[in-house]
Design an enzyme around this catalytic site. Structure first.
Site, PDB file in Angstrom:
ATOM      1  N   ASN A 163      57.113   4.615  -1.335  1.00 32.01           N
ATOM      2  CA  ASN A 163      56.445   3.453  -0.732  1.00 32.01           C
ATOM      3  C   ASN A 163      55.875   2.624  -1.875  1.00 32.01           C
ATOM      4  O   ASN A 163      54.872   2.988  -2.470  1.00 32.01           O
ATOM      5  CB  ASN A 163      55.337   3.963   0.208  1.00 32.01           C
ATOM      6  N   LYS A 192      54.527  -0.201  -1.767  1.00 31.89           N
ATOM      7  CA  LYS A 192      53.352  -0.981  -1.340  1.00 31.89           C
ATOM      8  C   LYS A 192      53.443  -2.424  -1.859  1.00 31.89           C
ATOM      9  O   LYS A 192      54.537  -2.970  -1.961  1.00 31.89           O
ATOM     10  CB  LYS A 192      52.073  -0.270  -1.784  1.00 31.89           C
ATOM     11  N   HIS A 248      51.037   3.215   8.552  1.00 35.56           N
ATOM     12  CA  HIS A 248      50.436   3.704   7.306  1.00 35.56           C
ATOM     13  C   HIS A 248      48.921   3.521   7.378  1.00 35.56           C
ATOM     14  O   HIS A 248      48.444   2.544   7.962  1.00 35.56           O
ATOM     15  CB  HIS A 248      51.020   2.945   6.117  1.00 35.56           C
ATOM     16  N   GLU A 287      46.833   2.490   5.368  1.00 37.33           N
ATOM     17  CA  GLU A 287      46.320   1.203   4.851  1.00 37.33           C
ATOM     18  C   GLU A 287      46.445   0.116   5.918  1.00 37.33           C
ATOM     19  O   GLU A 287      45.596  -0.759   6.028  1.00 37.33           O
ATOM     20  CB  GLU A 287      47.072   0.844   3.560  1.00 37.33           C
ATOM     21  N   GLU A 323      49.644  12.140   6.107  1.00 40.36           N
ATOM     22  CA  GLU A 323      49.014  11.608   4.905  1.00 40.36           C
ATOM     23  C   GLU A 323      47.495  11.608   5.074  1.00 40.36           C
ATOM     24  O   GLU A 323      46.941  10.676   5.677  1.00 40.36           O
ATOM     25  CB  GLU A 323      49.476  10.175   4.659  1.00 40.36           C
ATOM     26  N   GLY A 350      46.306   7.781  -3.024  1.00 47.14           N
ATOM     27  CA  GLY A 350      45.936   6.964  -4.179  1.00 47.14           C
ATOM     28  C   GLY A 350      44.701   7.453  -4.911  1.00 47.14           C
ATOM     29  O   GLY A 350      44.154   6.748  -5.760  1.00 47.14           O
ATOM     30  N   SER A 370      48.993  11.374  -3.096  1.00 42.71           N
ATOM     31  CA  SER A 370      48.916  11.831  -4.490  1.00 42.71           C
ATOM     32  C   SER A 370      49.976  12.871  -4.853  1.00 42.71           C
ATOM     33  O   SER A 370      49.722  13.770  -5.648  1.00 42.71           O
ATOM     34  CB  SER A 370      47.507  12.357  -4.809  1.00 42.71           C
TER      35      SER A 370
END
Ligand code: PGA
Length: 252
Positions: free
Chosen positions: A9, A11, A95, A97, A167, A173, A213
């Protein structure tokens, strides 16, 4: 047997030239017909260029988002048909985010899922708890709620075409990867939830990726867990060597 699936991904990163170069570098080292399913998910504006690079290679291409309506007055959005037209094969949905920053709900994810399945693309549906939720012992409740809401109204046959990505938000991240035990526990629980809803056979066929991560040095341990069928990789997918180092962590 579930075919291991590693997706990158990217992003909101990379210029067009950088995206093309990265796709070329990944494809150059992945033979066609690799035992691992491999895909990259560039920003939407680079999908066309990256799809052209990846055509005929062993690396697939996914989008990071899509809108559920087929066309019309939805400024700034993209339809499933537009993605199909570009040769896109996968779409990341829900996702964290998008859920946290853009306010996407399970209902939004569900509407998108139906559109993606109807369009013949493979959805990667993301679920996962925040640190507060984990600390409050609510991890499985959250995953259950997100799976139930996001997958509402689909048939077992459709569920068999869905990829789930677990996730944990606190691991994305942050460099703070879930331990293999923590991840496996949730993956096993998620598979049970899928079995209760869609039956054992279908649940046994659904790939559940881990994301958060993942790096070349922790991938092999995670990917060796019985219910971890691949990885959704953010930061480490932005360099061909680290992305392929994660692919190499799959024990075949
Ligand atoms: P990360 O991101 O690998 O940079 O933690 C994972 C993801 O958001 O899919």
């Amino acid at each position: 047997m579930r075919r291991p699936f590693i997706a990158g991904n990217w992003k909101m990163n990379l210029t067009k030239a950088e995206a093309i170069a990265l796709a070329q570098a990944v494809a150059a080292k992945v033979g066609a017909g690799h035992a691992v399913e491999i895909a990259v998910c560039p920003p939407a504006v680079h999908l066309d260029a990256v799809a052209a690079v990846l055509k005929g290679t062993g690396v697939g291409i996914g989008a990071q988002n899509v809108y559920f309506q087929p066309n019309g007055a939805f400024t700034g959005e993209l339809s499933v048909a537009m993605l199909v037209d570009l040769g896109v094969q996968y779409v990341i949905l829900g996702h964290s985010e998008r859920r946290r920053i853009m306010g996407e709900t399970n209902e939004h994810v569900n509407a998108k899922l139906h559109a993606v399945l109807a369009g013949g693309l493979t959805p990667i549906v993301c679920v996962g708890e925040t640190l507060d939720e984990r600390t409050a012992n609510k991890t499985e409740d959250i995953v259950q709620e997100q799976l139930a809401g996001s997958l509402a109204g689909i048939t077992a046959e459709q569920a068999g075409r869905v990829v789930i990505a677990y996730e944990p938000v606190w691991a994305i991240g942050t460099g703070q990867v879930a331990t293999k035990e923590q991840a496996e526990e949730v993956h096993a629980a998620a598979r049970k939830m899928l079995a209760a809803r869609f039956g054992e056979t279908t649940a046994a066929s659904i790939r559940i990726q881990y994301g958060g991560s993942v790096k070349p040095d922790n991938a092999a341990d995670l990917l060796a867990q019985p219910n971890i069928d691949g990885a959704l990789v953010g930061g480490a997918s932005l360099k061909a060597d680290s992305f392929l180092g994660i692919v190499a962590g799959v024990k075949l």
